[in-house]
Write an enzyme that holds these catalytic residues in place. Structure first.
Site, PDB file in Angstrom:
ATOM      1  N   ASP A  35      18.243   6.279  -7.158  1.00 40.81           N
ATOM      2  CA  ASP A  35      17.361   5.182  -7.572  1.00 40.81           C
ATOM      3  C   ASP A  35      18.011   3.845  -7.207  1.00 40.81           C
ATOM      4  N   SER A  87       4.901   0.872  -8.084  1.00 39.41           N
ATOM      5  CA  SER A  87       3.839   1.648  -8.727  1.00 39.41           C
ATOM      6  C   SER A  87       2.725   0.827  -9.395  1.00 39.41           C
ATOM      7  N   THR A 102       8.452   0.073   0.621  1.00 39.86           N
ATOM      8  CA  THR A 102       9.005   1.147  -0.227  1.00 39.86           C
ATOM      9  C   THR A 102       8.183   2.440  -0.113  1.00 39.86           C
ATOM     10  N   THR A 132      -0.712  10.012  -6.339  1.00 37.32           N
ATOM     11  CA  THR A 132      -1.641   9.507  -7.356  1.00 37.32           C
ATOM     12  C   THR A 132      -3.092   9.845  -7.030  1.00 37.32           C
ATOM     13  N   ASP A 133      -3.926   9.881  -8.056  1.00 36.23           N
ATOM     14  CA  ASP A 133      -5.366  10.091  -7.830  1.00 36.23           C
ATOM     15  C   ASP A 133      -6.023   8.860  -7.195  1.00 36.23           C
ATOM     16  N   GLU A 134      -5.313   7.703  -7.217  1.00 36.63           N
ATOM     17  CA  GLU A 134      -5.917   6.468  -6.693  1.00 36.63           C
ATOM     18  C   GLU A 134      -6.193   6.542  -5.192  1.00 36.63           C
ATOM     19  N   TYR A 157      -1.717  -0.872  -3.241  1.00 38.34           N
ATOM     20  CA  TYR A 157      -0.907   0.231  -3.801  1.00 38.34           C
ATOM     21  C   TYR A 157      -1.453   1.581  -3.351  1.00 38.34           C
ATOM     22  N   LYS A 161       0.192   4.527  -0.953  1.00 35.37           N
ATOM     23  CA  LYS A 161       0.414   5.910  -1.394  1.00 35.37           C
ATOM     24  C   LYS A 161      -0.357   6.883  -0.490  1.00 35.37           C
ATOM     25  N   PRO A 212      -5.374  -8.736 -22.757  1.00 38.56           N
ATOM     26  CA  PRO A 212      -6.238  -9.142 -21.641  1.00 38.56           C
ATOM     27  C   PRO A 212      -6.990  -7.962 -21.008  1.00 38.56           C
ATOM     28  N   ARG A 221     -10.444   5.624 -16.956  1.00 39.26           N
ATOM     29  CA  ARG A 221      -9.254   6.308 -16.447  1.00 39.26           C
ATOM     30  C   ARG A 221      -9.100   7.634 -17.178  1.00 39.26           C
ATOM     31  N   ASN A 256     -11.793   1.740 -20.696  1.00 42.57           N
ATOM     32  CA  ASN A 256     -10.680   0.899 -21.159  1.00 42.57           C
ATOM     33  C   ASN A 256     -10.935   0.313 -22.539  1.00 42.57           C
TER      34      ASN A 256
HETATM   35  P1  NAD Z   1       8.010   3.258 -11.990  1.00 39.83           P
HETATM   36  O1  NAD Z   1       7.590   1.981 -11.344  1.00 39.83           O
HETATM   37  O2  NAD Z   1       8.170   3.315 -13.455  1.00 39.83           O
HETATM   38  O3  NAD Z   1       9.410   3.744 -11.360  1.00 39.83           O
HETATM   39  C1  NAD Z   1       9.688   3.682  -9.999  1.00 39.83           C
HETATM   40  C2  NAD Z   1      11.173   3.968  -9.797  1.00 39.83           C
HETATM   41  O4  NAD Z   1      11.443   3.947  -8.396  1.00 39.83           O
HETATM   42  C3  NAD Z   1      12.102   2.941 -10.459  1.00 39.83           C
HETATM   43  O5  NAD Z   1      13.146   3.604 -11.128  1.00 39.83           O
HETATM   44  C4  NAD Z   1      12.617   2.147  -9.284  1.00 39.83           C
HETATM   45  O6  NAD Z   1      13.921   1.607  -9.491  1.00 39.83           O
HETATM   46  C5  NAD Z   1      12.608   3.180  -8.177  1.00 39.83           C
HETATM   47  N1  NAD Z   1      12.512   2.577  -6.835  1.00 39.83           N
HETATM   48  C6  NAD Z   1      11.611   1.640  -6.428  1.00 39.83           C
HETATM   49  N2  NAD Z   1      11.857   1.300  -5.150  1.00 39.83           N
HETATM   50  C7  NAD Z   1      12.920   2.039  -4.747  1.00 39.83           C
HETATM   51  C8  NAD Z   1      13.630   2.153  -3.536  1.00 39.83           C
HETATM   52  N3  NAD Z   1      13.316   1.383  -2.470  1.00 39.83           N
HETATM   53  N4  NAD Z   1      14.640   3.038  -3.432  1.00 39.83           N
HETATM   54  C9  NAD Z   1      14.970   3.802  -4.505  1.00 39.83           C
HETATM   55  N5  NAD Z   1      14.365   3.720  -5.695  1.00 39.83           N
HETATM   56  C10 NAD Z   1      13.343   2.859  -5.814  1.00 39.83           C
HETATM   57  O7  NAD Z   1       6.983   4.335 -11.464  1.00 39.83           O
HETATM   58  P2  NAD Z   1       6.273   5.542 -12.248  1.00 39.83           P
HETATM   59  O8  NAD Z   1       5.103   5.023 -12.965  1.00 39.83           O
HETATM   60  O9  NAD Z   1       7.297   6.345 -12.959  1.00 39.83           O
HETATM   61  O10 NAD Z   1       5.712   6.382 -10.995  1.00 39.83           O
HETATM   62  C11 NAD Z   1       6.563   7.312 -10.323  1.00 39.83           C
HETATM   63  C12 NAD Z   1       5.791   7.932  -9.179  1.00 39.83           C
HETATM   64  O11 NAD Z   1       4.648   8.594  -9.667  1.00 39.83           O
HETATM   65  C13 NAD Z   1       5.290   6.910  -8.160  1.00 39.83           C
HETATM   66  O12 NAD Z   1       5.425   7.480  -6.878  1.00 39.83           O
HETATM   67  C14 NAD Z   1       3.827   6.712  -8.518  1.00 39.83           C
HETATM   68  O13 NAD Z   1       3.082   6.364  -7.379  1.00 39.83           O
HETATM   69  C15 NAD Z   1       3.473   8.102  -9.020  1.00 39.83           C
HETATM   70  N6  NAD Z   1       2.390   8.157 -10.017  1.00 39.83           N
HETATM   71  C16 NAD Z   1       2.435   7.351 -11.124  1.00 39.83           C
HETATM   72  C17 NAD Z   1       1.442   7.462 -12.096  1.00 39.83           C
HETATM   73  C18 NAD Z   1       1.450   6.619 -13.346  1.00 39.83           C
HETATM   74  O14 NAD Z   1       0.480   6.653 -14.097  1.00 39.83           O
HETATM   75  N7  NAD Z   1       2.509   5.883 -13.627  1.00 39.83           N
HETATM   76  C19 NAD Z   1       0.390   8.382 -11.914  1.00 39.83           C
HETATM   77  C20 NAD Z   1       0.369   9.168 -10.737  1.00 39.83           C
HETATM   78  C21 NAD Z   1       1.389   9.051  -9.813  1.00 39.83           C
HETATM   79  O1  DAU Z   2      -4.288   6.709 -11.629  1.00 40.21           O
HETATM   80  C1  DAU Z   2      -2.906   6.776 -11.467  1.00 40.21           C
HETATM   81  C2  DAU Z   2      -2.332   5.383 -11.419  1.00 40.21           C
HETATM   82  O2  DAU Z   2      -2.407   4.868 -12.737  1.00 40.21           O
HETATM   83  C3  DAU Z   2      -0.898   5.329 -10.900  1.00 40.21           C
HETATM   84  O3  DAU Z   2      -0.866   5.777  -9.571  1.00 40.21           O
HETATM   85  C4  DAU Z   2      -0.336   3.910 -10.997  1.00 40.21           C
HETATM   86  O4  DAU Z   2       1.028   3.916 -10.607  1.00 40.21           O
HETATM   87  C5  DAU Z   2      -0.460   3.449 -12.422  1.00 40.21           C
HETATM   88  O5  DAU Z   2      -0.024   2.111 -12.527  1.00 40.21           O
HETATM   89  C6  DAU Z   2      -1.901   3.568 -12.921  1.00 40.21           C
HETATM   90  O6  DAU Z   2      -2.755   2.608 -12.240  1.00 40.21           O
HETATM   91  P1  DAU Z   2      -3.904   1.794 -13.023  1.00 40.21           P
HETATM   92  O7  DAU Z   2      -4.192   0.576 -12.270  1.00 40.21           O
HETATM   93  O8  DAU Z   2      -5.039   2.690 -13.360  1.00 40.21           O
HETATM   94  O9  DAU Z   2      -3.091   1.496 -14.393  1.00 40.21           O
HETATM   95  P2  DAU Z   2      -2.968   0.157 -15.273  1.00 40.21           P
HETATM   96  O10 DAU Z   2      -2.252   0.550 -16.521  1.00 40.21           O
HETATM   97  O11 DAU Z   2      -2.450  -0.994 -14.495  1.00 40.21           O
HETATM   98  O12 DAU Z   2      -4.485  -0.170 -15.631  1.00 40.21           O
HETATM   99  C7  DAU Z   2      -5.288   0.781 -16.336  1.00 40.21           C
HETATM  100  C8  DAU Z   2      -6.673   0.166 -16.511  1.00 40.21           C
HETATM  101  O13 DAU Z   2      -6.593  -0.956 -17.402  1.00 40.21           O
HETATM  102  C9  DAU Z   2      -7.268  -0.394 -15.228  1.00 40.21           C
HETATM  103  O14 DAU Z   2      -8.669  -0.182 -15.231  1.00 40.21           O
HETATM  104  C10 DAU Z   2      -6.969  -1.881 -15.277  1.00 40.21           C
HETATM  105  C11 DAU Z   2      -7.024  -2.179 -16.776  1.00 40.21           C
HETATM  106  N1  DAU Z   2      -6.124  -3.264 -17.238  1.00 40.21           N
HETATM  107  C12 DAU Z   2      -4.825  -3.205 -16.891  1.00 40.21           C
HETATM  108  C13 DAU Z   2      -3.947  -4.205 -17.284  1.00 40.21           C
HETATM  109  C14 DAU Z   2      -2.482  -4.150 -16.881  1.00 40.21           C
HETATM  110  C15 DAU Z   2      -6.623  -4.290 -18.045  1.00 40.21           C
HETATM  111  O15 DAU Z   2      -7.808  -4.306 -18.386  1.00 40.21           O
HETATM  112  N2  DAU Z   2      -5.748  -5.255 -18.444  1.00 40.21           N
HETATM  113  C16 DAU Z   2      -4.433  -5.278 -18.085  1.00 40.21           C
HETATM  114  O16 DAU Z   2      -3.700  -6.232 -18.472  1.00 40.21           O
END
Ligand code: NAD
Ligand code: DAU
Length: 351
Positions: A35, A87, A102, A132-134, A157, A161, A212, A221, A256
């Site tokens: 990391d 992410s 990245t 991700t599903d996105e 984003y 991905k 917000p 979601r 939401n």
């Molecule tokens: P996060 O942002 O919490 O963590 C990302 C990690 O990657 C951090 O520890 C960061 O230091 C590391 N990182 C970033 N750039 C780097 C680099 N250049 N080299 C090495 N390390 C690096 O992310 P997360 O929410 O835990 O998501 C993890 C993975 O799962 C991502 O690939 C994301 O696309 C995927 N994902 C996330 C979600 C979600 O809801 N959070 C859902 C589906 C898929």
């Molecule tokens: O679906 C998987 C994805 O889910 C992952 O791949 C991403 O890494 C992760 O960040 C997440 O993406 P979203 O954009 O769906 O998550 P977020 O928590 O940013 O937002 C969830 C929903 O809430 C979205 O419809 C936007 C809304 N939102 C978000 C924020 C931060 C708000 O209304 N207000 C806010 O301040």
């Protein structure tokens, strides 16, 4: 040691749960957390297992090919579980190129490192890419994303991905790298960085700041407890089929605004507030550009083929999450100081 596995992004939200699960469940494995420790990476997430004899941390950047060569040569991995990424969708709108570097180039660097290191002998090896599903874009009122839904990313984003998924697939076809991909829905749970909806709103209720809600709040979601995602990753890593893709989801769709109201109710109970107190903080703000209306995963394949399903209900998972944030206020204070304040002001003050 049975296996040596490099987990990239292991100091982040989901990565830290995956690292902990593998370190504790498989004492015979060597687990290498690779990391770069960006703003989202935090070794505090792994304090409880950092002294385990089978856990190793390497501060390394997937954009630095020398770093990768050093770590691959040193540990000689049998498996890669790739989570490192930028992410957050809102940050990708502010700074798309960081996501290209990245998520796209970093992933290709990692694929090259595995290809070079394993050469033609990849039997028993695995390159597992977490996505991700996105990548599928937005759904209308009905329907679900399946593994054969066409890619149609709408944010920088999700475009980055989607691109990384295509490269992983292409390395599987062209170089016979033993790849596997999962596409998961929205995770929530302990250690979630408070830039994302649920932890941001928990933090703002604790600090009595506005909540917000983007646009009309009717975006949907499909939420999954992070430990259930880690369990799915464990299963796919060990039993998933090479060159296959699996969708992972929570069977748990929420608009939401409904989610925010449930969160407010649970927070009021936790804080001993009168019912309705936290809802007063809800503020509708300018929408996210390119905002996907609805995500919903059809997780039938992983359910039927590998027997996976979520273990907690949303209300149980949210209560566990809220409890964790109350027990870890110091963690919240650490991650919301410094760079976070600057991001928060840029993102929310002019909305
Ligand atoms: P996060 O942002 O919490 O963590 C990302 C990690 O990657 C951090 O520890 C960061 O230091 C590391 N990182 C970033 N750039 C780097 C680099 N250049 N080299 C090495 N390390 C690096 O992310 P997360 O929410 O835990 O998501 C993890 C993975 O799962 C991502 O690939 C994301 O696309 C995927 N994902 C996330 C979600 C979600 O809801 N959070 C859902 C589906 C898929
Ligand atoms: O679906 C998987 C994805 O889910 C992952 O791949 C991403 O890494 C992760 O960040 C997440 O993406 P979203 O954009 O769906 O998550 P977020 O928590 O940013 O937002 C969830 C929903 O809430 C979205 O419809 C936007 C809304 N939102 C978000 C924020 C931060 C708000 O209304 N207000 C806010 O301040």
């Amino acid at each position: 040691m049975d296996k040596t596995i490099i987990i990239t992004g292991g100091a982040g939200f989901i990565g830290s749960h995956v690292v902990r699960r593998f370190v504790t469940k498989y004492p015979g494995y060597r687990i290498i957390n690779l990391d770069a420790l960006t703003y989202a990476g935090n070794l505090e997430n792994l304090r409880d297992i950092e002294n385990a004899p089978n856990y190793f941390f390497e501060k390394a950047n997937i954009l630095n090919t020398d770093d990768l060569e050093r770590v691959f040569t040193l540990y000689q991995p049998d498996g890669i579980i790739h989570l490192a990424a930028e992410s957050h969708v809102d940050r990708s709108i502010l700074s798309p190129l960081d996501f290209v570097y990245t998520n796209v180039i970093g992933t290709v660097n990692l694929l090259n490192a595995a290809k070079q290191y394993w050469k033609d002998d990849s039997s028993g090896k695995r390159f597992y890419h977490i996505s991700t599903d996105e990548v599928y874009g937005a759904l209308g009122k009905t329907g679900f994303f399946t593994e054969s839904t066409a890619y149609s990313p709408n944010s920088p984003y999700s475009a980055s991905k989607a691109s990384s998924d295509h490269f992983v697939r292409a390395y599987g076809e062209t170089y016979h790298l033993p790849v596997i991909i999962t596409n998961c829905s929205n995770n929530y749970g302990p250690n979630h960085f408070p830039e994302k909806l649920i932890p941001l709103f928990i933090n703002n209720i604790i600090t009595q700041k506005p909540l917000p809600v983007y646009g009309d709040g009717l975006y949907t979601r499909d939420w999954l407890y992070v430990k259930d995602h880690a369990a799915a990753i464990d299963l796919v890593f060990h039993e998933g089929k090479e060159h296959e893709t699996y969708n992972i989801g929570g069977f748990n769709e929420w608009r939401n605004i409904d989610l925010v109201k449930l969160l407010c109710k649970l927070m009021d109970e936790k804080l001993g507030n009168v019912h309705g107190a936290s809802e007063k903080l809800i503020t509708y703000v300018k929408d996210r550009p390119g905002h996907d209306r609805r995500y919903a995963i059809d997780a039938a394949k992983i359910n039927k083929e590998l027997g996976w399903k979520p273990s907690v209900t949303f209300e149980e998972g949210l209560k566990l999450t809220i409890d964790w944030y109350f027990e870890n206020k110091e963690w919240l204070t650490h991650v919301t100081s410094g760079e976070y304040q600057q991001y928060y002001n840029e993102q929310y003050t002019t909305r």
